[in-house]
Scaffold this motif. Sequence first.
Motif, mmCIF file in Angstrom:
data_model
loop_
_atom_site.group_PDB
_atom_site.id
_atom_site.type_symbol
_atom_site.label_atom_id
_atom_site.label_comp_id
_atom_site.label_asym_id
_atom_site.label_seq_id
_atom_site.Cartn_x
_atom_site.Cartn_y
_atom_site.Cartn_z
ATOM 1 N N MET A 1 1.043 -1.388 0.013
ATOM 2 C CA MET A 1 -0.015 -0.021 0.023
ATOM 3 C C MET A 1 0.906 1.482 -0.109
ATOM 4 N N LEU A 2 1.945 1.228 0.977
ATOM 5 C CA LEU A 2 2.697 2.431 0.870
ATOM 6 C C LEU A 2 3.482 2.644 -0.566
ATOM 7 N N ARG A 3 3.752 1.501 -0.894
ATOM 8 C CA ARG A 3 4.552 1.494 -2.294
ATOM 9 C C ARG A 3 3.590 2.266 -3.359
ATOM 10 N N ASP A 4 2.233 1.830 -3.231
ATOM 11 C CA ASP A 4 1.286 2.376 -4.309
ATOM 12 C C ASP A 4 1.328 4.015 -4.094
ATOM 13 N N VAL A 5 1.314 4.425 -2.963
ATOM 14 C CA VAL A 5 1.057 5.783 -2.618
ATOM 15 C C VAL A 5 2.478 6.468 -3.144
ATOM 16 N N HIS A 6 3.444 5.999 -2.695
ATOM 17 C CA HIS A 6 4.825 6.460 -3.288
ATOM 18 C C HIS A 6 4.956 6.568 -4.548
ATOM 19 N N LEU A 7 4.789 5.525 -5.336
ATOM 20 C CA LEU A 7 4.658 5.159 -6.638
ATOM 21 C C LEU A 7 3.828 6.440 -7.342
ATOM 22 N N ALA A 8 2.554 6.898 -6.964
ATOM 23 C CA ALA A 8 1.873 7.908 -7.360
ATOM 24 C C ALA A 8 2.629 9.072 -7.046
ATOM 25 N N PHE A 9 3.127 9.664 -6.205
ATOM 26 C CA PHE A 9 3.745 10.782 -5.805
ATOM 27 C C PHE A 9 5.108 10.757 -6.809
ATOM 28 N N ARG B 1 16.791 12.902 -3.503
ATOM 29 C CA ARG B 1 16.794 14.087 -2.874
ATOM 30 C C ARG B 1 15.601 14.179 -1.948
ATOM 31 N N HIS B 2 14.549 13.884 -2.623
ATOM 32 C CA HIS B 2 13.271 13.901 -1.795
ATOM 33 C C HIS B 2 12.841 12.516 -0.884
ATOM 34 N N GLY B 3 13.967 11.869 -0.741
ATOM 35 C CA GLY B 3 13.938 10.683 0.280
ATOM 36 C C GLY B 3 13.222 9.380 -0.541
ATOM 37 N N TYR B 4 12.858 9.432 -1.841
ATOM 38 C CA TYR B 4 12.568 8.152 -2.495
ATOM 39 C C TYR B 4 13.690 7.335 -2.884
ATOM 40 N N LYS B 5 13.847 6.267 -2.395
ATOM 41 C CA LYS B 5 15.091 5.481 -2.982
ATOM 42 C C LYS B 5 14.413 4.409 -4.099
ATOM 43 N N LEU B 6 14.608 4.905 -5.313
ATOM 44 C CA LEU B 6 14.285 4.123 -6.472
ATOM 45 C C LEU B 6 15.306 3.596 -7.069
ATOM 46 N N SER B 7 14.967 2.266 -7.349
ATOM 47 C CA SER B 7 15.808 1.424 -8.304
ATOM 48 C C SER B 7 15.495 1.550 -9.735
ATOM 49 N N PRO B 8 16.505 1.378 -10.482
ATOM 50 C CA PRO B 8 16.115 1.308 -11.927
ATOM 51 C C PRO B 8 15.038 0.264 -12.522
ATOM 52 N N GLY B 9 15.018 -0.789 -11.778
ATOM 53 C CA GLY B 9 14.017 -1.732 -11.744
ATOM 54 C C GLY B 9 12.599 -1.419 -11.578
#
Length: 103
Positions: free
Chosen positions: A1-9, A34-42
């Motif tokens: 769920m948190l992932r869904d919300v983060h993905l929308a942001f 910089r905004h605190g999202y650890k995003l992988s290329p995957g």
Amino acid sequence: MLRDVHLAFIKVHILYHAAKEDVFGIGLIEELGRHGYKLSPGTLYPTLAKMQQSGLLTCECRTVQHKQRKYYKITRAGLELLDDVKVKLKELYEEVIKGKGNC
Ligand SMILES: [Zn+2]
């Protein structure tokens, strides 16, 4: 769920930045970091591909310092969605952050 919300942001960030200038994967990963999202290329690349399939972004390959890089540009539909999101984001902010909800 948190992932869904983060993905929308994250998608809103992508639309916003693509509206200002052409964006590319690594640049977005750094910016979102910089905004605190650890995003992988995957996670990022399939998201960009999905946004491209939905007609929000277009993609173009360019060679930068002998490397092929995919640049993404916002489309008219992407700009329209961003405008719509801005209205809803403002409303959400007023209610959730400022506590000015009607109910
Ligand atoms: Zn951003």
